[in-house]
Design a protein around this motif. Structure first.
Motif, PDB file in Angstrom:
ATOM      1  N   GLY A   1       0.819  -1.210   0.000  1.00 61.88           N
ATOM      2  CA  GLY A   1       0.000   0.000   0.000  1.00 61.88           C
ATOM      3  C   GLY A   1       0.850   1.255   0.000  1.00 61.88           C
ATOM      4  N   GLY A   2       1.930   1.260   0.790  1.00 63.56           N
ATOM      5  CA  GLY A   2       2.837   2.399   0.813  1.00 63.56           C
ATOM      6  C   GLY A   2       3.531   2.605  -0.516  1.00 63.56           C
ATOM      7  N   HIS A   3       3.912   1.489  -1.168  1.00 58.28           N
ATOM      8  CA  HIS A   3       4.532   1.588  -2.496  1.00 58.28           C
ATOM      9  C   HIS A   3       3.559   2.212  -3.499  1.00 58.28           C
ATOM     10  CE1 HIS A   3       7.201  -2.108  -1.328  1.00 58.28           C
ATOM     11  NE2 HIS A   3       7.539  -1.005  -0.677  1.00 58.28           N
ATOM     12  N   LEU A   4       2.299   1.791  -3.427  1.00 59.52           N
ATOM     13  CA  LEU A   4       1.298   2.329  -4.354  1.00 59.52           C
ATOM     14  C   LEU A   4       1.066   3.811  -4.088  1.00 59.52           C
ATOM     15  CD1 LEU A   4      -0.834   2.044  -6.545  1.00 59.52           C
ATOM     16  CD2 LEU A   4      -2.416   1.142  -4.821  1.00 59.52           C
ATOM     17  N   LYS A   5       0.975   4.200  -2.829  1.00 63.33           N
ATOM     18  CA  LYS A   5       0.780   5.613  -2.492  1.00 63.33           C
ATOM     19  C   LYS A   5       1.893   6.484  -3.068  1.00 63.33           C
ATOM     20  CE  LYS A   5      -1.833   6.005   1.847  1.00 63.33           C
ATOM     21  NZ  LYS A   5      -1.764   6.571   3.214  1.00 63.33           N
ATOM     22  N   ALA A   6       3.122   5.968  -3.037  1.00 67.97           N
ATOM     23  CA  ALA A   6       4.282   6.746  -3.472  1.00 67.97           C
ATOM     24  C   ALA A   6       4.527   6.665  -4.973  1.00 67.97           C
ATOM     25  CB  ALA A   6       5.523   6.273  -2.717  1.00 67.97           C
ATOM     26  N   SER A   7       3.751   5.849  -5.686  1.00 75.45           N
ATOM     27  CA  SER A   7       3.992   5.641  -7.123  1.00 75.45           C
ATOM     28  C   SER A   7       3.624   6.874  -7.940  1.00 75.45           C
ATOM     29  CB  SER A   7       3.189   4.434  -7.612  1.00 75.45           C
ATOM     30  OG  SER A   7       1.793   4.695  -7.548  1.00 75.45           O
ATOM     31  N   THR A   8       4.193   6.942  -9.145  1.00 78.81           N
ATOM     32  CA  THR A   8       3.920   8.019 -10.086  1.00 78.81           C
ATOM     33  C   THR A   8       3.090   7.466 -11.236  1.00 78.81           C
ATOM     34  OG1 THR A   8       6.011   9.101  -9.548  1.00 78.81           O
ATOM     35  CG2 THR A   8       4.955   9.741 -11.618  1.00 78.81           C
ATOM     36  N   PRO A   9       1.991   8.132 -11.609  1.00 82.15           N
ATOM     37  CA  PRO A   9       1.156   7.623 -12.712  1.00 82.15           C
ATOM     38  C   PRO A   9       1.972   7.406 -13.986  1.00 82.15           C
ATOM     39  CG  PRO A   9       0.048   9.432 -11.595  1.00 82.15           C
ATOM     40  CD  PRO A   9       1.440   9.381 -11.032  1.00 82.15           C
ATOM     41  N   GLY A  10       1.768   6.245 -14.593  1.00 85.34           N
ATOM     42  CA  GLY A  10       2.416   5.937 -15.858  1.00 85.34           C
ATOM     43  C   GLY A  10       3.827   5.398 -15.749  1.00 85.34           C
ATOM     44  N   GLU A  11       4.372   5.302 -14.528  1.00 84.40           N
ATOM     45  CA  GLU A  11       5.739   4.813 -14.347  1.00 84.40           C
ATOM     46  C   GLU A  11       5.737   3.500 -13.570  1.00 84.40           C
ATOM     47  OE1 GLU A  11       8.379   7.647 -12.684  1.00 84.40           O
ATOM     48  OE2 GLU A  11       7.882   9.228 -14.140  1.00 84.40           O
ATOM     49  N   PRO A  12       6.490   2.498 -14.044  1.00 81.22           N
ATOM     50  CA  PRO A  12       6.538   1.213 -13.335  1.00 81.22           C
ATOM     51  C   PRO A  12       7.118   1.373 -11.929  1.00 81.22           C
ATOM     52  CG  PRO A  12       7.463   1.030 -15.545  1.00 81.22           C
ATOM     53  CD  PRO A  12       7.302   2.496 -15.264  1.00 81.22           C
ATOM     54  N   PHE A  13       6.608   0.576 -10.995  1.00 87.07           N
ATOM     55  CA  PHE A  13       7.137   0.554  -9.633  1.00 87.07           C
ATOM     56  C   PHE A  13       6.956  -0.848  -9.077  1.00 87.07           C
ATOM     57  CE2 PHE A  13       2.666   0.969  -8.990  1.00 87.07           C
ATOM     58  CZ  PHE A  13       2.390   0.449  -7.740  1.00 87.07           C
ATOM     59  N   LEU A  14       7.756  -1.180  -8.062  1.00 90.98           N
ATOM     60  CA  LEU A  14       7.650  -2.497  -7.430  1.00 90.98           C
ATOM     61  C   LEU A  14       6.498  -2.471  -6.440  1.00 90.98           C
ATOM     62  CD1 LEU A  14       8.755  -5.364  -7.005  1.00 90.98           C
ATOM     63  CD2 LEU A  14      10.232  -4.423  -5.204  1.00 90.98           C
ATOM     64  N   PHE A  15       5.405  -3.152  -6.776  1.00 90.33           N
ATOM     65  CA  PHE A  15       4.245  -3.185  -5.890  1.00 90.33           C
ATOM     66  C   PHE A  15       4.482  -4.146  -4.729  1.00 90.33           C
ATOM     67  CE2 PHE A  15      -0.278  -4.793  -5.212  1.00 90.33           C
ATOM     68  CZ  PHE A  15      -0.612  -3.750  -4.368  1.00 90.33           C
ATOM     69  N   SER A  16       4.908  -5.368  -5.046  1.00 89.24           N
ATOM     70  CA  SER A  16       5.195  -6.383  -4.026  1.00 89.24           C
ATOM     71  C   SER A  16       6.042  -7.467  -4.670  1.00 89.24           C
ATOM     72  CB  SER A  16       3.895  -6.987  -3.485  1.00 89.24           C
ATOM     73  OG  SER A  16       3.260  -7.758  -4.489  1.00 89.24           O
TER      74      SER A  16
END
Length: 433
Positions: free
Chosen positions: A343-358
């Motif tokens: 949830g914290g990773h998702l909150k900190a994510s930027t729209p349109g950019e890949p991020f490590l969710f889990s």
């Protein structure tokens, strides 16, 4: 000798998440008193009782109706984590052990003095009393006042001074104590003077309306006890007012259990809308195991689902992984999410950019709407600072918060109340107050 709360650290797994109970295993403990039934306050209770079988176990009568369900669910979760993640320490206790210790639990009304310690050598010796004060945080939550012969101690537990959607704020108005043990959860979060919980709820309802209008689904990750019922109440009141249409609300099985307890015990709780029965006001549907991975999400659905931090192998995690790539959907946070959690990773994510969710979901790209609404069940820092002035203690011990949160309180208390001694004890540190 009194143990107040026996929780599990939410960031650690296995025995690393336990309190340092071995430091007091040879102590002749008289009683264990619980502030409320969230896992970080009761999750290690069976382990503590295992070491102290003669100790009385006290809680509020409302917590008494909840505690066994919380702990049995913990066994189920630990068994699943052992199978899925290979955590060999789990389960830390069993269903059978819980059944064996349940008769030790005793529930009491708020504002009643409870004797808790009798000298073993004198059966006629008077006991110091403790008293539970309504903390307004979740059903059954309490602060604990302990009265000695000469001095008093007050432990806030988790406290909310403002009215929520259902529960009214804490009733700590008359509390005075020589020693104060205080939570500091929101010490690192400044709240504008213009903040209004009512306005924040209105923002949430409008965000839900906009998402449904574009045929997207809404996911509100919540904790099963407390957050789920408060959000359901907000949805029920909005539906009653015509701001939302009547439609199915998908919830988790444990969330449904606690929702029924909230309804059944409405007459005992200090709450708003005491006649609002959530299971009657809303069309609640329990999400079946595996359903989150296959059900159709378009067309406008509302999910109020555990876990609040989107832990792996939960419906909230699986739904978020499916929803975040579609710009029609909305994921709305209404409480704290640890920065290191999915949830914290998702909150900190930027729209349109890949991020490590889990680790299990891997890298994902967020295109959906993600918003954060300040509907916390913890007191704001200025409210707690005012409370310190009300209690007027000689000593304050700061806990239940990050280092920067505790640091803010230490600095502010020293500035506003220079005569009060402030202690930030480290784990296992013996403190003379």
């Amino acid at each position: 000798r009194l143990l107040m709360d026996a929780g599990i650290h939410p960031k650690h797994e296995g025995r690393e998440g336990l309190p340092l109970l071995d430091l007091v295993k040879d102590t002749d403990l008289d009683a264990i008193a619980l502030t409320h039934c969230h896992h970080d306050h009761v999750g290690s209770l069976p382990v503590a009782i295992r070491q102290h079988r003669r100790a009385h176990v006290f809680m509020t009568e409302l917590s008494y109706f909840i505690v066994e369900r919380v702990l049995h669910n913990s066994v189920n979760v630990m068994q699943r984590q052992r199978e899925e993640s290979g955590i060999r320490d789990y389960p830390l206790y069993t269903h059978g052990e819980l059944d064996e210790i349940a008769p030790l639990f005793q529930g009491y009304k708020y504002n009643r003095e409870i004797p808790w310690a009798f000298q073993k050598s004198r059966t006629d010796a008077s006991s110091p009393p403790l008293e539970f004060f309504d903390a307004g945080h979740a059903l059954g939550s309490a602060g604990i006042l302990v009265r000695g012969k000469r001095e008093t101690l007050f432990y806030t537990g988790d406290v909310c001074f403002r009215d929520q959607s259902l529960l009214k704020g804490a009733r700590f108005e008359d509390v005075k104590a020589d020693v104060l043990i205080m939570e500091t959860t929101r010490g690192n979060r400044d709240v504008p003077t213009t903040f209004s919980r009512e306005a924040e709820l209105a923002r949430l309802i409008e965000a839900i309306r906009e998402t449904l209008k574009r045929k997207g689904s809404v996911l509100i990750p919540t904790f099963a006890l407390g957050r789920t019922q408060e959000i359901l109440a907000a949805l029920a009141l909005a539906t009653r007012a015509g701001k939302l249409k009547h439609q199915p609300i998908y919830i988790g099985g444990l969330g449904r259990v606690f929702t029924e307890i909230y309804d059944l015990e409405a007459h005992r709780a200090n709450r708003l809308h005491s006649n609002l029965q959530l299971h009657e006001a809303l069309n609640l549907i329990v999400l079946e195991k595996g359903q989150a991975e296959i059900m159709r999400l378009t067309g406008g659905r509302i999910f109020v689902i555990t876990a609040g931090m989107m832990s792996e192998h939960t419906a909230a995690h699986d739904l978020a992984a499916r929803m975040m790539g579609d710009e029609r959907h909305g994921i709305f946070f209404v409480g704290y999410a640890d920065p290191d959690s999915p949830g914290g990773h998702l909150k900190a994510s930027t729209p349109g950019e890949p991020f490590l969710f889990s680790p299990s979901a891997g890298q994902l790209t967020r295109n959906c709407e993600v918003r954060d609404f300040d509907l916390s069940a913890h007191a704001n820092r200025d409210e707690l600072l005012d409370f310190v002035g009300q209690v007027s203690p000689r000593t304050v011990l700061l806990g239940h918060g990050d280092a920067d949160a505790r640091g803010w309180f230490a600095e502010q208390i020293a500035e506003r109340h220079p005569k009060i001694r402030v202690i930030q004890p480290s784990p296992g540190q013996l403190v003379d107050v």
